[in-house]
Motif scaffolding. Structure first.
Motif, PDB file in Angstrom:
ATOM      1  N   CYS A  38       0.840  -1.193   0.000  1.00  0.00           N
ATOM      2  CA  CYS A  38       0.000   0.000   0.000  1.00  0.00           C
ATOM      3  C   CYS A  38       0.875   1.243   0.000  1.00  0.00           C
ATOM      4  O   CYS A  38       1.983   1.234   0.548  1.00  0.00           O
ATOM      5  CB  CYS A  38      -0.910  -0.009   1.228  1.00  0.00           C
ATOM      6  SG  CYS A  38      -1.824   1.515   1.510  1.00  0.00           S
ATOM      7  N   ARG A  70      -0.434   7.399   0.769  1.00  0.00           N
ATOM      8  CA  ARG A  70      -0.759   8.675   0.135  1.00  0.00           C
ATOM      9  C   ARG A  70      -1.846   8.524  -0.907  1.00  0.00           C
ATOM     10  O   ARG A  70      -2.466   9.519  -1.326  1.00  0.00           O
ATOM     11  CB  ARG A  70       0.493   9.272  -0.496  1.00  0.00           C
ATOM     12  CG  ARG A  70       1.628   9.546   0.480  1.00  0.00           C
ATOM     13  CD  ARG A  70       2.900   9.926  -0.236  1.00  0.00           C
ATOM     14  NE  ARG A  70       3.365   8.846  -1.095  1.00  0.00           N
ATOM     15  CZ  ARG A  70       4.444   8.902  -1.867  1.00  0.00           C
ATOM     16  NH1 ARG A  70       5.155  10.018  -1.896  1.00  0.00           N
ATOM     17  NH2 ARG A  70       4.795   7.875  -2.608  1.00  0.00           N
ATOM     18  N   ARG A 104      -5.402   6.984  -1.752  1.00  0.00           N
ATOM     19  CA  ARG A 104      -6.577   6.464  -1.054  1.00  0.00           C
ATOM     20  C   ARG A 104      -7.052   5.136  -1.630  1.00  0.00           C
ATOM     21  O   ARG A 104      -7.537   4.272  -0.890  1.00  0.00           O
ATOM     22  CB  ARG A 104      -7.705   7.495  -1.101  1.00  0.00           C
ATOM     23  CG  ARG A 104      -7.407   8.761  -0.317  1.00  0.00           C
ATOM     24  CD  ARG A 104      -8.484   9.816  -0.528  1.00  0.00           C
ATOM     25  NE  ARG A 104      -9.748   9.455   0.067  1.00  0.00           N
ATOM     26  CZ  ARG A 104     -10.128   9.807   1.291  1.00  0.00           C
ATOM     27  NH1 ARG A 104      -9.323  10.518   2.064  1.00  0.00           N
ATOM     28  NH2 ARG A 104     -11.299   9.455   1.760  1.00  0.00           N
ATOM     29  N   VAL A 147      -5.238   2.289  -0.016  1.00  0.00           N
ATOM     30  CA  VAL A 147      -5.675   2.096   1.370  1.00  0.00           C
ATOM     31  C   VAL A 147      -6.995   1.344   1.400  1.00  0.00           C
ATOM     32  O   VAL A 147      -7.184   0.396   2.176  1.00  0.00           O
ATOM     33  CB  VAL A 147      -5.810   3.451   2.094  1.00  0.00           C
ATOM     34  CG1 VAL A 147      -6.361   3.255   3.505  1.00  0.00           C
ATOM     35  CG2 VAL A 147      -4.462   4.165   2.148  1.00  0.00           C
ATOM     36  N   ARG A 148      -7.911   1.739   0.560  1.00  0.00           N
ATOM     37  CA  ARG A 148      -9.209   1.060   0.491  1.00  0.00           C
ATOM     38  C   ARG A 148      -9.038  -0.401   0.067  1.00  0.00           C
ATOM     39  O   ARG A 148      -9.693  -1.308   0.599  1.00  0.00           O
ATOM     40  CB  ARG A 148     -10.132   1.783  -0.491  1.00  0.00           C
ATOM     41  CG  ARG A 148     -11.517   1.163  -0.579  1.00  0.00           C
ATOM     42  CD  ARG A 148     -12.388   1.871  -1.589  1.00  0.00           C
ATOM     43  NE  ARG A 148     -12.741   3.227  -1.153  1.00  0.00           N
ATOM     44  CZ  ARG A 148     -12.238   4.332  -1.691  1.00  0.00           C
ATOM     45  NH1 ARG A 148     -11.349   4.251  -2.675  1.00  0.00           N
ATOM     46  NH2 ARG A 148     -12.608   5.509  -1.249  1.00  0.00           N
ATOM     47  N   ASN A 178      -5.999   9.673   5.444  1.00  0.00           N
ATOM     48  CA  ASN A 178      -6.618   8.751   4.481  1.00  0.00           C
ATOM     49  C   ASN A 178      -7.079   7.471   5.174  1.00  0.00           C
ATOM     50  O   ASN A 178      -8.191   6.978   4.926  1.00  0.00           O
ATOM     51  CB  ASN A 178      -5.633   8.409   3.366  1.00  0.00           C
ATOM     52  CG  ASN A 178      -5.390   9.567   2.420  1.00  0.00           C
ATOM     53  OD1 ASN A 178      -6.215  10.474   2.313  1.00  0.00           O
ATOM     54  ND2 ASN A 178      -4.265   9.556   1.737  1.00  0.00           N
ATOM     55  N   ILE A 179      -6.232   6.921   6.020  1.00  0.00           N
ATOM     56  CA  ILE A 179      -6.582   5.684   6.732  1.00  0.00           C
ATOM     57  C   ILE A 179      -7.811   5.907   7.608  1.00  0.00           C
ATOM     58  O   ILE A 179      -8.739   5.084   7.628  1.00  0.00           O
ATOM     59  CB  ILE A 179      -5.387   5.211   7.584  1.00  0.00           C
ATOM     60  CG1 ILE A 179      -4.237   4.766   6.672  1.00  0.00           C
ATOM     61  CG2 ILE A 179      -5.795   4.075   8.508  1.00  0.00           C
ATOM     62  CD1 ILE A 179      -2.940   4.488   7.408  1.00  0.00           C
ATOM     63  N   GLN A 222     -10.219   8.344   7.454  1.00  0.00           N
ATOM     64  CA  GLN A 222     -11.450   8.667   6.734  1.00  0.00           C
ATOM     65  C   GLN A 222     -12.046   7.459   6.022  1.00  0.00           C
ATOM     66  O   GLN A 222     -13.264   7.347   5.885  1.00  0.00           O
ATOM     67  CB  GLN A 222     -11.186   9.797   5.739  1.00  0.00           C
ATOM     68  CG  GLN A 222     -10.952  11.149   6.402  1.00  0.00           C
ATOM     69  CD  GLN A 222     -10.778  12.269   5.395  1.00  0.00           C
ATOM     70  OE1 GLN A 222     -10.367  12.047   4.253  1.00  0.00           O
ATOM     71  NE2 GLN A 222     -11.095  13.485   5.811  1.00  0.00           N
ATOM     72  N   LEU A 223     -11.191   6.553   5.555  1.00  0.00           N
ATOM     73  CA  LEU A 223     -11.693   5.383   4.845  1.00  0.00           C
ATOM     74  C   LEU A 223     -12.137   4.270   5.788  1.00  0.00           C
ATOM     75  O   LEU A 223     -12.940   3.421   5.393  1.00  0.00           O
ATOM     76  CB  LEU A 223     -10.619   4.853   3.889  1.00  0.00           C
ATOM     77  CG  LEU A 223     -10.286   5.761   2.698  1.00  0.00           C
ATOM     78  CD1 LEU A 223      -9.112   5.208   1.916  1.00  0.00           C
ATOM     79  CD2 LEU A 223     -11.501   5.917   1.788  1.00  0.00           C
TER      80      LEU A 223
END
Length: 443
Positions: free
Chosen positions: A93, A96, A98, A101-102, A151-152, A154-155
């Protein structure tokens, strides 16, 4: 699916009570113990190939948990992330981005059915004076350390909130007859999800030579502390882990099952390397076997400009500390990983967990200096009685009380309020007339 680890693999050593029995979180956190046995958790560890990340992965697996270990896209390869353990899923991963990360979150849920704990060990710094670090240095550190963390969060928050609502609904259904009529809403679940975000002592200190890195950690700490207020009602917990200078003291690497392959160097070889070292080219035909992970530091050194290129320049402090720590890293990554594992299983985690005596002493000294500075200058806003007497205000006899907001209530019926150097007095019968004038002016 990752291949099964051979019996007796050094990657999942048996729990040794002699080395960890003395390491326990305070009882107020309700940590795992013989009377409070832990349940199996699913960990999603970003930055699992760093020295603390790999120690944490090994610790969690040795305690029977499931782990999705996420390496760095630009530094690791999928062959390096495979075959660690039968309960470990290797992924790649770039925090940076998204979409990546998803993707790893979805892969973890597909493999293990859920995510209980998300750990972010990613991050790096550039050692150099603030003036010497260009825009690309600044942006890259913020994109990785701060925006990557964002990012981590929020997802993954929608997933954790869904777990909270599902758990809450289940609890309501099973205990509806016992619900207090005066308070029909059940309490939120105590463990709907957990974040363990690795910050640093640089998130509480200003370190010469690490200005932008400190800025990213300050920003991360502000983000997590603010978020915790917002998500506590859902039963979601978060802790900032602040390690001091840490040494890599694992006896073997993550890929120790490959140590029997003659194409791999011994896993007990050099445990540290230059932070700027690059992977060596692999021989043709052997690339598919060369899965050895590099040991590395997460700091890069920038060449100083002439004003900062002196032996005693403050901007070189961070670089000198790294050199001094080459043989003196005081904090064990293995022992720290054990405490972080307990942190993932305790019921009441703290907002911050400092790891190592250096972290405790340095942060405590910093906070002490802040408190002392506040005390030295508080007279500007909370003056002594002698200073107040010089303000020109009329003093009267009788008892006098003063609260923390500067409001003074006197025994003769006079109320005096000081607001930014101006005094407003209202006495006896003048109060009603004053109120009428004010009301007419506002009208």
């Amino acid at each position: 699916m990752a291949a099964s680890s051979p019996a007796g693999s050094a990657f999942s050593p048996p729990h040794n009570p002699n080395t960890t029995s003395r390491l326990h979180l305070p009882s107020s956190t309700d940590p795992p113990s013989e009377t409070n046995p832990p349940t199996q958790k699913v960990w999603l560890v970003f930055g699992a190939t760093g020295h603390i990340g790999r120690s944490l992965v090994k610790c969690a697996l040795s305690h029977g948990d499931n782990v999705a270990a996420v390496g760095r896209t630009l530094e690791n390869t999928m062959p390096q992330m495979q075959g660690w353990h039968e309960r470990c899923l290797g992924l790649l991963c770039d925090v940076r981005v998204r979409a990546t990360v998803r993707s790893v979150m979805e892969s973890c849920i597909d493999r293990f059915g859920r995510i209980d704990i998300i750990v972010n060990c990613t991050g790096y710094g550039v050692i150099g004076a603030c003036e010497d670090q260009d825009t690309s240095d600044l942006r890259s550190q913020f994109d990785t350390n701060f925006l990557g963390t964002l990012n981590i969060i929020q997802l993954s928050l929608p997933y954790f909130r869904h777990l909270a609502s599902t758990s809450s609904s289940s609890s309501t259904t099973t205990t509806r007859s016992d619900t207090d009529p005066a308070n029909p809403d059940p309490a939120p679940p105590s463990n709907a999800g957990r974040y363990l975000i690795f910050s640093s002592t640089s998130g509480a200190l200003g370190v010469p030579g690490l200005g932008p890195y400190c800025a990213t950690k300050y920003a991360t700490e502000g983000l997590i502390e603010s978020m915790l207020y917002e998500v506590d009602t859902f039963g979601i917990k978060a802790t900032l882990v602040e390690p001091g200078h840490m040494r890599l003291d694992e006896p073997t690497g993550l890929d120790d099952k490959a140590s029997d392959n003659p194409l791999h160097p011994s896993s007990s070889s050099t445990t540290t390397s230059s932070s700027t070292a690059q992977p060596q080219p692999q021989a043709q035909g052997q690339a598919h076997n060369m899965t050895k992970l590099r040991h590395y530091s997460h700091f890069l050194v920038k060449k100083p400009s002439p004003p900062y290129d002196t032996p005693t320049a403050p901007a070189g402090h961070a670089g000198r500390v790294v050199q001094w720590l080459a043989d003196r890293q005081p904090t064990s990554a293995v022992k720290s990983a054990e405490l972080v594992w307990q942190l993932g299983h305790c019921r009441y985690p703290p907002l911050r967990l400092l790891l190592g005596s250096f972290a405790v002493e340095s942060v405590r000294d910093r906070l002490r200096s802040i408190i002392e500075e506040i005390e030295d200058w508080k007279f500007l806003h909370f003056g002594s009685s002698a200073v107040e007497g010089e303000g020109g205000g009329k003093e009267k006899g009788g008892e006098e009380e003063e609260d923390g907001d500067g409001m003074k209530i006197e025994g003769e019926g006079e109320m005096e309020m000081e607001m930014e150097g101006e005094e407003y007095g209202v006495e006896g019968g003048e109060a009603e007339a004053g109120a009428e004038v004010k009301e007419e002016e506002e009208g």
